[in-house]
Scaffold this motif. Structure first.
Motif, PDB file in Angstrom:
ATOM      1  N   SER A  26     -42.571  -4.365  58.326  1.00  0.00           N
ATOM      2  CA  SER A  26     -41.685  -3.305  57.862  1.00  0.00           C
ATOM      3  C   SER A  26     -41.844  -2.038  58.689  1.00  0.00           C
ATOM      4  O   SER A  26     -40.859  -1.353  58.989  1.00  0.00           O
ATOM      5  CB  SER A  26     -41.948  -3.011  56.380  1.00  0.00           C
ATOM      6  OG  SER A  26     -43.281  -2.581  56.171  1.00  0.00           O
ATOM      7  N   VAL A  27     -43.079  -1.716  59.088  1.00  0.00           N
ATOM      8  CA  VAL A  27     -43.311  -0.515  59.905  1.00  0.00           C
ATOM      9  C   VAL A  27     -42.753  -0.722  61.312  1.00  0.00           C
ATOM     10  O   VAL A  27     -42.142   0.186  61.888  1.00  0.00           O
ATOM     11  CB  VAL A  27     -44.810  -0.168  59.945  1.00  0.00           C
ATOM     12  CG1 VAL A  27     -45.050   1.055  60.824  1.00  0.00           C
ATOM     13  CG2 VAL A  27     -45.336   0.084  58.544  1.00  0.00           C
ATOM     14  N   VAL A  28     -42.950  -1.911  61.872  1.00  0.00           N
ATOM     15  CA  VAL A  28     -42.383  -2.217  63.186  1.00  0.00           C
ATOM     16  C   VAL A  28     -40.870  -2.063  63.152  1.00  0.00           C
ATOM     17  O   VAL A  28     -40.258  -1.501  64.069  1.00  0.00           O
ATOM     18  CB  VAL A  28     -42.769  -3.643  63.626  1.00  0.00           C
ATOM     19  CG1 VAL A  28     -41.906  -4.109  64.796  1.00  0.00           C
ATOM     20  CG2 VAL A  28     -44.237  -3.689  64.019  1.00  0.00           C
ATOM     21  N   ARG A  29     -40.242  -2.568  62.088  1.00  0.00           N
ATOM     22  CA  ARG A  29     -38.788  -2.474  61.951  1.00  0.00           C
ATOM     23  C   ARG A  29     -38.331  -1.018  62.000  1.00  0.00           C
ATOM     24  O   ARG A  29     -37.375  -0.668  62.691  1.00  0.00           O
ATOM     25  CB  ARG A  29     -38.357  -3.116  60.637  1.00  0.00           C
ATOM     26  CG  ARG A  29     -36.858  -3.074  60.371  1.00  0.00           C
ATOM     27  CD  ARG A  29     -36.548  -3.641  58.992  1.00  0.00           C
ATOM     28  NE  ARG A  29     -35.133  -3.718  58.744  1.00  0.00           N
ATOM     29  CZ  ARG A  29     -34.389  -2.695  58.341  1.00  0.00           C
ATOM     30  NH1 ARG A  29     -34.943  -1.524  58.150  1.00  0.00           N
ATOM     31  NH2 ARG A  29     -33.087  -2.859  58.133  1.00  0.00           N
ATOM     32  N   THR A  30     -39.028  -0.141  61.264  1.00  0.00           N
ATOM     33  CA  THR A  30     -38.686   1.280  61.251  1.00  0.00           C
ATOM     34  C   THR A  30     -38.834   1.904  62.635  1.00  0.00           C
ATOM     35  O   THR A  30     -37.981   2.683  63.080  1.00  0.00           O
ATOM     36  CB  THR A  30     -39.571   2.033  60.238  1.00  0.00           C
ATOM     37  OG1 THR A  30     -39.351   1.506  58.937  1.00  0.00           O
ATOM     38  CG2 THR A  30     -39.277   3.518  60.241  1.00  0.00           C
ATOM     39  N   GLU A  31     -39.915   1.554  63.336  1.00  0.00           N
ATOM     40  CA  GLU A  31     -40.165   2.129  64.656  1.00  0.00           C
ATOM     41  C   GLU A  31     -39.136   1.650  65.687  1.00  0.00           C
ATOM     42  O   GLU A  31     -38.744   2.407  66.577  1.00  0.00           O
ATOM     43  CB  GLU A  31     -41.578   1.783  65.117  1.00  0.00           C
ATOM     44  CG  GLU A  31     -42.676   2.482  64.339  1.00  0.00           C
ATOM     45  CD  GLU A  31     -42.623   3.994  64.494  1.00  0.00           C
ATOM     46  OE1 GLU A  31     -42.504   4.473  65.640  1.00  0.00           O
ATOM     47  OE2 GLU A  31     -42.682   4.692  63.466  1.00  0.00           O
ATOM     48  N   LEU A  32     -38.709   0.402  65.578  1.00  0.00           N
ATOM     49  CA  LEU A  32     -37.699  -0.127  66.509  1.00  0.00           C
ATOM     50  C   LEU A  32     -36.392   0.648  66.433  1.00  0.00           C
ATOM     51  O   LEU A  32     -35.663   0.761  67.427  1.00  0.00           O
ATOM     52  CB  LEU A  32     -37.438  -1.603  66.218  1.00  0.00           C
ATOM     53  CG  LEU A  32     -38.488  -2.617  66.644  1.00  0.00           C
ATOM     54  CD1 LEU A  32     -38.180  -3.979  66.040  1.00  0.00           C
ATOM     55  CD2 LEU A  32     -38.571  -2.730  68.162  1.00  0.00           C
ATOM     56  N   GLU A  33     -36.075   1.190  65.269  1.00  0.00           N
ATOM     57  CA  GLU A  33     -34.799   1.875  65.050  1.00  0.00           C
ATOM     58  C   GLU A  33     -34.791   3.313  65.550  1.00  0.00           C
ATOM     59  O   GLU A  33     -33.736   3.948  65.606  1.00  0.00           O
ATOM     60  CB  GLU A  33     -34.446   1.847  63.560  1.00  0.00           C
ATOM     61  CG  GLU A  33     -34.156   0.460  63.023  1.00  0.00           C
ATOM     62  CD  GLU A  33     -33.763   0.496  61.563  1.00  0.00           C
ATOM     63  OE1 GLU A  33     -32.586   0.250  61.255  1.00  0.00           O
ATOM     64  OE2 GLU A  33     -34.646   0.773  60.723  1.00  0.00           O
ATOM     65  N   LYS A  34     -35.957   3.849  65.905  1.00  0.00           N
ATOM     66  CA  LYS A  34     -36.020   5.227  66.381  1.00  0.00           C
ATOM     67  C   LYS A  34     -35.534   5.320  67.827  1.00  0.00           C
ATOM     68  O   LYS A  34     -35.726   4.412  68.623  1.00  0.00           O
ATOM     69  CB  LYS A  34     -37.452   5.753  66.276  1.00  0.00           C
ATOM     70  CG  LYS A  34     -37.948   5.893  64.850  1.00  0.00           C
ATOM     71  CD  LYS A  34     -39.366   6.444  64.813  1.00  0.00           C
ATOM     72  CE  LYS A  34     -39.873   6.590  63.380  1.00  0.00           C
ATOM     73  NZ  LYS A  34     -41.266   7.124  63.341  1.00  0.00           N
ATOM     74  N   ASP A  35     -34.905   6.437  68.158  1.00  0.00           N
ATOM     75  CA  ASP A  35     -34.408   6.644  69.514  1.00  0.00           C
ATOM     76  C   ASP A  35     -35.572   6.820  70.487  1.00  0.00           C
ATOM     77  O   ASP A  35     -36.604   7.411  70.151  1.00  0.00           O
ATOM     78  CB  ASP A  35     -33.518   7.886  69.576  1.00  0.00           C
ATOM     79  CG  ASP A  35     -32.205   7.692  68.821  1.00  0.00           C
ATOM     80  OD1 ASP A  35     -31.714   6.548  68.797  1.00  0.00           O
ATOM     81  OD2 ASP A  35     -31.690   8.682  68.268  1.00  0.00           O
ATOM     82  N   ALA A  36     -35.390   6.312  71.702  1.00  0.00           N
ATOM     83  CA  ALA A  36     -36.388   6.472  72.760  1.00  0.00           C
ATOM     84  C   ALA A  36     -36.128   7.770  73.511  1.00  0.00           C
ATOM     85  O   ALA A  36     -34.980   8.087  73.835  1.00  0.00           O
ATOM     86  CB  ALA A  36     -36.338   5.292  73.715  1.00  0.00           C
ATOM     87  N   SER A  37     -37.186   8.517  73.781  1.00  0.00           N
ATOM     88  CA  SER A  37     -37.052   9.769  74.524  1.00  0.00           C
ATOM     89  C   SER A  37     -37.392   9.607  76.002  1.00  0.00           C
ATOM     90  O   SER A  37     -37.315  10.566  76.756  1.00  0.00           O
ATOM     91  CB  SER A  37     -37.937  10.852  73.899  1.00  0.00           C
ATOM     92  OG  SER A  37     -39.274  10.420  73.818  1.00  0.00           O
ATOM     93  N   LEU A  38     -37.775   8.391  76.385  1.00  0.00           N
ATOM     94  CA  LEU A  38     -37.986   8.096  77.799  1.00  0.00           C
ATOM     95  C   LEU A  38     -38.009   6.590  78.002  1.00  0.00           C
ATOM     96  O   LEU A  38     -38.200   5.825  77.061  1.00  0.00           O
ATOM     97  CB  LEU A  38     -39.284   8.703  78.329  1.00  0.00           C
ATOM     98  CG  LEU A  38     -40.611   7.984  78.022  1.00  0.00           C
ATOM     99  CD1 LEU A  38     -41.670   8.383  79.049  1.00  0.00           C
ATOM    100  CD2 LEU A  38     -41.103   8.281  76.622  1.00  0.00           C
ATOM    101  N   ASP A  39     -37.799   6.191  79.233  1.00  0.00           N
ATOM    102  CA  ASP A  39     -38.020   4.817  79.673  1.00  0.00           C
ATOM    103  C   ASP A  39     -39.188   4.811  80.650  1.00  0.00           C
ATOM    104  O   ASP A  39     -39.493   5.838  81.285  1.00  0.00           O
ATOM    105  CB  ASP A  39     -36.776   4.234  80.345  1.00  0.00           C
ATOM    106  CG  ASP A  39     -35.703   3.846  79.347  1.00  0.00           C
ATOM    107  OD1 ASP A  39     -36.062   3.409  78.244  1.00  0.00           O
ATOM    108  OD2 ASP A  39     -34.509   3.993  79.666  1.00  0.00           O
ATOM    109  N   ILE A  40     -39.828   3.663  80.786  1.00  0.00           N
ATOM    110  CA  ILE A  40     -40.946   3.509  81.711  1.00  0.00           C
ATOM    111  C   ILE A  40     -40.715   2.263  82.542  1.00  0.00           C
ATOM    112  O   ILE A  40     -40.534   1.166  81.992  1.00  0.00           O
ATOM    113  CB  ILE A  40     -42.297   3.380  80.976  1.00  0.00           C
ATOM    114  CG1 ILE A  40     -42.522   4.573  80.035  1.00  0.00           C
ATOM    115  CG2 ILE A  40     -43.448   3.255  81.978  1.00  0.00           C
ATOM    116  CD1 ILE A  40     -43.771   4.446  79.165  1.00  0.00           C
TER     117      ILE A  40
END
Length: 265
Positions: free
Chosen positions: A130-144
Motif C-alpha cells: 500500500s505504501v509503495v502504491r502511494t509513492e508510485l503515484e507521486k510526481d517525480a522532480s528529477l530523472d536519473i
C-alpha cells in the motif's frame, strides 16, 4: 523512466512459528492487492533483514511479488543485512558496518522491517504494497540516467550518473553497489538452508555512507565514480543503485542498473 500499470498479485505468505531470537508475525497477516495505478516515479524499498531471522524470507517473497508485477521495474529493493539477526561470519555472512549504521539511523528493532522511499515510518512487509502504491503515484522532480561498466581487468566498476532535475532541489546523491544470486545460509521455517538465494543485497556505498550533497537547478549534472570490487563479490551479479533524497521529502527518485562487461567472453 518506464510507466506502466500496477496490477500485481501479492499472494498470501504463510506465517511461521516464532524462532526464539527472531520477531514473529501473526498468522492472519496477508498482503493485499491494490488497485491499478500509473507509476510516475520509481520507489526504493530498504529491506532490513538477517540470515538468522526465520521470518525474513517472507519479506523477500513480498519483494519478489512486487517486482513480478507490471510496475516491477519501478520498484527497487535493497536488502540490508544488519542488527542482531544478521550474520557477519567471513565468506558466508552478509552483514556490513554501513548496514548497521543505517539500521541505527532509523531505529530498526524488529526484523524484517522496511523503509519506503526514506519515509521515517518503519513498516512491516505486510504494509509495503500500500505504501509503495502511494509513492508510485507521486510526481517525480528529477530523472536519473545511470550506467555502470566493469573495468577491463574485472577488478573495479566505473559509474556514470546524470541528474536531470525539473525543479530546484537541495539534497544528497547516494550510490550503492548490490549483489544478487548469492547462495549462502538463511534461517527459514524449516531450519537453516545452506543453499538459500539472496538477492538485492547491499554490499557497499560508492560515495560515502550518507552520499554527497547536491544542489540542483534545472540544468543537468553529470558525475563519474569508481569502486573496487571485493574479491568475495561476483561481478556478473552486481548492480548499482542511485538515488537523490533529502530529510523533508525522502527519496525523490531512484534508479538501478546492472554492471555490464564491455569485454566479450
Amino acid at each position: 523512466m518506464k510507466i506502466g500499470k500496477l496490477s500485481y498479485i501479492l499472494y498470501a505468505c504463510a506465517a511461521v512459528a516464532a524462532f526464539t531470537s527472531c520477531d514473529s508475525i501473526d498468522e492472519d497477516e496477508r498482503y493485499i492487492l491494490g488497485d491499478a495505478v500509473v507509476a510516475k516515479r520509481n520507489v526504493l524499498i530498504e529491506d532490513f533483514t538477517g540470515q538468522n531471522c526465520v521470518n525474513c524470507p517472507n519479506a523477500h517473497e513480498v519483494i519478489d511479488a512486487l517486482k513480478a508485477g507490471e510496475n516491477g521495474e519501478s520498484i527497487i529493493a535493497v536488502s540490508i543485512h544488519a542488527g542482531r539477526l544478521a550474520m557477519d561470519a567471513p565468506i558466508i555472512g552478509l552483514k556490513t558496518e554501513e548496514g548497521d549504521k543505517y539500521a541505527d539511523k532509523w531505529g530498526i528493532a524488529v526484523y524484517p522491517s522496511g523503509i519506503i522511499n526514506r519515509n521515517p515510518t518503519i513498516i512491516s512487509e505486510n504494509e509495503w504494497s500500500s505504501v509503495v502504491r502511494t509513492e508510485l503515484e507521486k510526481d517525480a522532480s528529477l530523472d536519473i540516467d545511470l550506467s555502470a561498466t566493469l573495468s577491463m581487468d574485472g577488478t573495479s566498476v566505473n559509474i556514470n550518473t546524470e541528474l536531470k532535475p525539473t525543479k530546484s532541489i537541495e539534497g544528497k546523491l547516494q550510490l550503492w553497489i548490490t549483489e544478487s544470486n548469492i547462495v549462502t545460509i538463511q534461517q527459514t521455517s524449516s531450519g537453516y538452508n545452506g543453499s538459500y538465494i539472496h538477492n538485492h543485497v547491499f554490499r557497499s556505498s560508492v560515495n560515502g555512507t550518507w552520499g554527497e550533497d547536491v544542489s540542483l537547478s534545472t540544468e543537468n549534472v553529470t558525475k563519474q565514480y569508481h569502486i573496487d570490487i571485493n574479491k568475495t563479490w561476483k561481478a556478473e551479479n552486481l548492480s548499482i543503485v542511485a538515488f537523490v533524497y533529502n530529510d523533508s521529502e525522502g527519496v525523490l527518485q531512484v534508479v538501478e542498473t546492472p554492471v555490464v562487461s564491455l569485454v566479450e567472453d
